[in-house]
Design a protein around this motif. Structure first.
Motif, PDB file in Angstrom:
ATOM      1  N   LEU A  21       0.843  -1.214   0.000  1.00  0.00           N
ATOM      2  CA  LEU A  21       0.000   0.000   0.000  1.00  0.00           C
ATOM      3  C   LEU A  21       0.870   1.253   0.000  1.00  0.00           C
ATOM      4  O   LEU A  21       0.583   2.220  -0.708  1.00  0.00           O
ATOM      5  CB  LEU A  21      -0.921   0.014   1.225  1.00  0.00           C
ATOM      6  N   THR A  22       1.954   1.248   0.769  1.00  0.00           N
ATOM      7  CA  THR A  22       2.762   2.474   0.879  1.00  0.00           C
ATOM      8  C   THR A  22       3.439   2.823  -0.449  1.00  0.00           C
ATOM      9  O   THR A  22       3.576   3.997  -0.770  1.00  0.00           O
ATOM     10  CB  THR A  22       3.827   2.393   1.991  1.00  0.00           C
ATOM     11  N   VAL A  23       3.842   1.823  -1.227  1.00  0.00           N
ATOM     12  CA  VAL A  23       4.497   2.174  -2.499  1.00  0.00           C
ATOM     13  C   VAL A  23       3.516   2.884  -3.438  1.00  0.00           C
ATOM     14  O   VAL A  23       3.930   3.630  -4.322  1.00  0.00           O
ATOM     15  CB  VAL A  23       5.161   0.965  -3.220  1.00  0.00           C
ATOM     16  N   LYS A  24       2.211   2.670  -3.211  1.00  0.00           N
ATOM     17  CA  LYS A  24       1.200   3.363  -4.034  1.00  0.00           C
ATOM     18  C   LYS A  24       0.706   4.647  -3.361  1.00  0.00           C
ATOM     19  O   LYS A  24      -0.203   5.301  -3.850  1.00  0.00           O
ATOM     20  CB  LYS A  24      -0.018   2.451  -4.249  1.00  0.00           C
ATOM     21  N   GLY A  25       1.271   4.952  -2.191  1.00  0.00           N
ATOM     22  CA  GLY A  25       0.827   6.150  -1.469  1.00  0.00           C
ATOM     23  C   GLY A  25      -0.501   5.941  -0.774  1.00  0.00           C
ATOM     24  O   GLY A  25      -1.176   6.899  -0.393  1.00  0.00           O
ATOM     25  N   GLY A  26      -0.867   4.686  -0.557  1.00  0.00           N
ATOM     26  CA  GLY A  26      -2.200   4.396  -0.035  1.00  0.00           C
ATOM     27  C   GLY A  26      -2.250   4.092   1.439  1.00  0.00           C
ATOM     28  O   GLY A  26      -3.176   3.445   1.921  1.00  0.00           O
ATOM     29  N   TYR A  27      -1.267   4.580   2.211  1.00  0.00           N
ATOM     30  CA  TYR A  27      -1.265   4.252   3.634  1.00  0.00           C
ATOM     31  C   TYR A  27      -1.478   5.506   4.481  1.00  0.00           C
ATOM     32  O   TYR A  27      -0.594   5.986   5.171  1.00  0.00           O
ATOM     33  CB  TYR A  27       0.035   3.540   4.014  1.00  0.00           C
ATOM     34  N   GLY A  28      -2.660   6.068   4.369  1.00  0.00           N
ATOM     35  CA  GLY A  28      -3.027   7.193   5.237  1.00  0.00           C
ATOM     36  C   GLY A  28      -2.447   8.521   4.772  1.00  0.00           C
ATOM     37  O   GLY A  28      -1.546   8.578   3.944  1.00  0.00           O
ATOM     38  N   SER A  29      -2.994   9.580   5.313  1.00  0.00           N
ATOM     39  CA  SER A  29      -2.664  10.926   4.843  1.00  0.00           C
ATOM     40  C   SER A  29      -1.294  11.394   5.324  1.00  0.00           C
ATOM     41  O   SER A  29      -0.724  12.334   4.788  1.00  0.00           O
ATOM     42  CB  SER A  29      -3.727  11.910   5.332  1.00  0.00           C
ATOM     43  N   ARG A  30      -0.752  10.720   6.367  1.00  0.00           N
ATOM     44  CA  ARG A  30       0.519  11.198   6.909  1.00  0.00           C
ATOM     45  C   ARG A  30       1.725  10.586   6.223  1.00  0.00           C
ATOM     46  O   ARG A  30       2.857  10.795   6.624  1.00  0.00           O
ATOM     47  CB  ARG A  30       0.599  10.915   8.396  1.00  0.00           C
ATOM     48  N   GLN A  31       1.488   9.773   5.198  1.00  0.00           N
ATOM     49  CA  GLN A  31       2.617   9.146   4.520  1.00  0.00           C
ATOM     50  C   GLN A  31       3.463  10.217   3.830  1.00  0.00           C
ATOM     51  O   GLN A  31       2.946  11.068   3.116  1.00  0.00           O
ATOM     52  CB  GLN A  31       2.095   8.156   3.493  1.00  0.00           C
ATOM     53  N   LYS A  32       4.773  10.184   4.063  1.00  0.00           N
ATOM     54  CA  LYS A  32       5.620  11.248   3.515  1.00  0.00           C
ATOM     55  C   LYS A  32       6.337  10.782   2.244  1.00  0.00           C
ATOM     56  O   LYS A  32       6.477   9.581   2.013  1.00  0.00           O
ATOM     57  CB  LYS A  32       6.647  11.683   4.556  1.00  0.00           C
ATOM     58  N   PHE A  33       6.779  11.733   1.449  1.00  0.00           N
ATOM     59  CA  PHE A  33       7.663  11.478   0.298  1.00  0.00           C
ATOM     60  C   PHE A  33       8.724  12.563   0.279  1.00  0.00           C
ATOM     61  O   PHE A  33       8.403  13.709   0.582  1.00  0.00           O
ATOM     62  CB  PHE A  33       6.871  11.498  -1.027  1.00  0.00           C
ATOM     63  N   PRO A  34       9.967  12.295  -0.098  1.00  0.00           N
ATOM     64  CA  PRO A  34      10.461  10.958  -0.375  1.00  0.00           C
ATOM     65  C   PRO A  34      10.426  10.092   0.881  1.00  0.00           C
ATOM     66  O   PRO A  34      10.541  10.606   1.999  1.00  0.00           O
ATOM     67  CB  PRO A  34      11.891  11.191  -0.849  1.00  0.00           C
ATOM     68  N   LEU A  35      10.275   8.784   0.669  1.00  0.00           N
ATOM     69  CA  LEU A  35      10.127   7.852   1.789  1.00  0.00           C
ATOM     70  C   LEU A  35      11.018   6.631   1.590  1.00  0.00           C
ATOM     71  O   LEU A  35      11.039   6.049   0.506  1.00  0.00           O
ATOM     72  CB  LEU A  35       8.668   7.377   1.858  1.00  0.00           C
TER      73      LEU A  35
END
Ligand code: NAP
Length: 338
Positions: A45-59
């Motif tokens: 999910l995180t590689v698609k940016g799909g893990y909640g609104s607080r997921q940061k980039f670059p990550l």
């Protein structure tokens, strides 16, 4: 040092290998030479940016890692260079009940994870690796292991003779089976594959159900518990399985809602939740203190994680695709450095 980074929600192909300087530990921090990581469904999910609104980039993705302390910063008391350690999933949830603040810094989501050769951790965000586990095994514990422990031992408070239902053969579910068996419970395990069910029996599952061949499996659980139902359902299926779980759980029993593999929106008949007094509770990993409790119990009982396959760091994309295909049994691991 080698480090894998995501610049945006670009999927598995967006993972880029970057070269970074090895960081220096500051006050109260330790520099860990990471040796192993393990993958969780969450990492897809995180590689698609799909893990909640607080997921940061670059990550730097992936939450679960283990290694050896290379250097310690000033003021570090509990650890020294050479200690084998495991990173805690939430850097700031040290103990007690969860809160928004304690759960903010989740590795590989809101803060950088472990897909790198070195990482700085606050001293309070690592625990000691037990002697009986390899680094690869130890790296299975922070998310999958602790979530299963929280569901079975803390929320479920499982006692000898009680019945626990587990779903599928992913990381969380196999740990849940192992912990439930260690607690003296009778485990009813489901899988989409008969071959995997046979392996679950070897791990101690007393009853086996193929949920693909028998989509109405809730009724069978009731039959196999003398009409009573399971004390605890470790729910990872979500939309497609929750109605069956509601059927399978006993009056006054608990559904530990951990994952939504088949979707997060379900149409449910809520009446039985009320009339059968079912406790439906979400579970999100756990604290560092609880990670330590789980490790102590695993050490005392000789419990070792079930490793499916190990990929070298350079094959991280293949490893994620392998996880996505769902053919694994237990944990998919990454060897970061030997
Ligand atoms: N709340 C938390 O703190 C937390 C922590 C960790 C994981 N999770 C969640 O828990 C779930 C499992 O995570 P994981 O890392 O253990 O996953 P995983 O290792 O990728 O496990 C996937 C396995 O689940 C089974 N499965 C797939 N669809 C299913 C369905 N509809 N019903 C029942 N089983 C199904 C399959 O087993 P078979 O091939 O045997 O059928 C599949 O191989 C994910 O949704 C994840 O996001 C939540």
């Amino acid at each position: 040092m080698k480090c894998y980074e995501l610049q945006g929600p670009s999927g598995i192909d967006g993972l880029a290998l970057v070269d970074k300087p090895v960081p220096e530990p500051g006050q109260g921090e330790v520099l860990v030479r990471l040796k192993a990581a393990t993958l969780n469904y969450r990492d897809l999910l995180t590689v698609k940016g799909g893990y909640g609104s607080r997921q940061k980039f670059p990550l730097v993705p992936v939450s679960d890692g283990a290694g050896v302390i290379e250097r310690v910063g000033p003021g570090v008391r509990e650890f020294a260079a050479g200690d084998r350690v495991i990173g805690s999933f939430f850097e700031s949830w040290l103990s007690g009940e969860p809160s928004q603040a304690k759960m903010r810094a989740n590795l590989g989501g809101a803060v950088d994870g472990v897909l790198q050769e070195y990482r700085i951790f606050p001293e309070h965000a690592v625990v000691r690796t037990p002697d009986h586990l390899s680094d690869l095994e130890a790296a299975s514990l922070p998310c999958a292991g602790l979530t299963a422990w929280s569901a079975v031992v803390k929320l479920g408070n499982i006692r000898p003779g009680q019945t626990v239902l587990t779903q599928g053969t992913g990381g969380v579910s196999i740990f849940a089976l192992q912990f439930a068996v260690a607690c003296g419970a009778r485990v009813i395990a489901t899988s989409s594959s008969d071959a995997k069910l046979a392996r679950l029996a070897e791990l101690g599952a007393a009853e086996l159900i193929n949920y693909r061949e028998l989509p109405e499996w809730g009724r069978l659980v009731v039959e196999r518990t003398a009409g009573v139902g399971a004390d605890l359902v470790v729910e990872v299926g979500g939309a497609q399985s929750l109605s069956q779980s509601l059927r399978a759980v006993r009056v006054g029993g608990t559904i530990a809602l951990i994952g939504v593999l088949s979707g997060g929106r379900a149409e449910l008949n809520l009446g039985p939740v009320v009339t059968r007094q079912v406790r439906l509770q979400g579970v999100t990993v756990g604290s560092r203190e609880r990670l330590g409790e789980m490790i102590a119990a695993m050490t005392a009982n000789g419990i070792r994680p079930v490793i499916d396959r190990v990929f070298p760091l350079d094959e991280i994309k293949d490893a994620l695709l392998y996880l996505k295909a769902g053919r694994h049994f237990g944990k998919v691991c990454i060897e970061i450095q030997s």
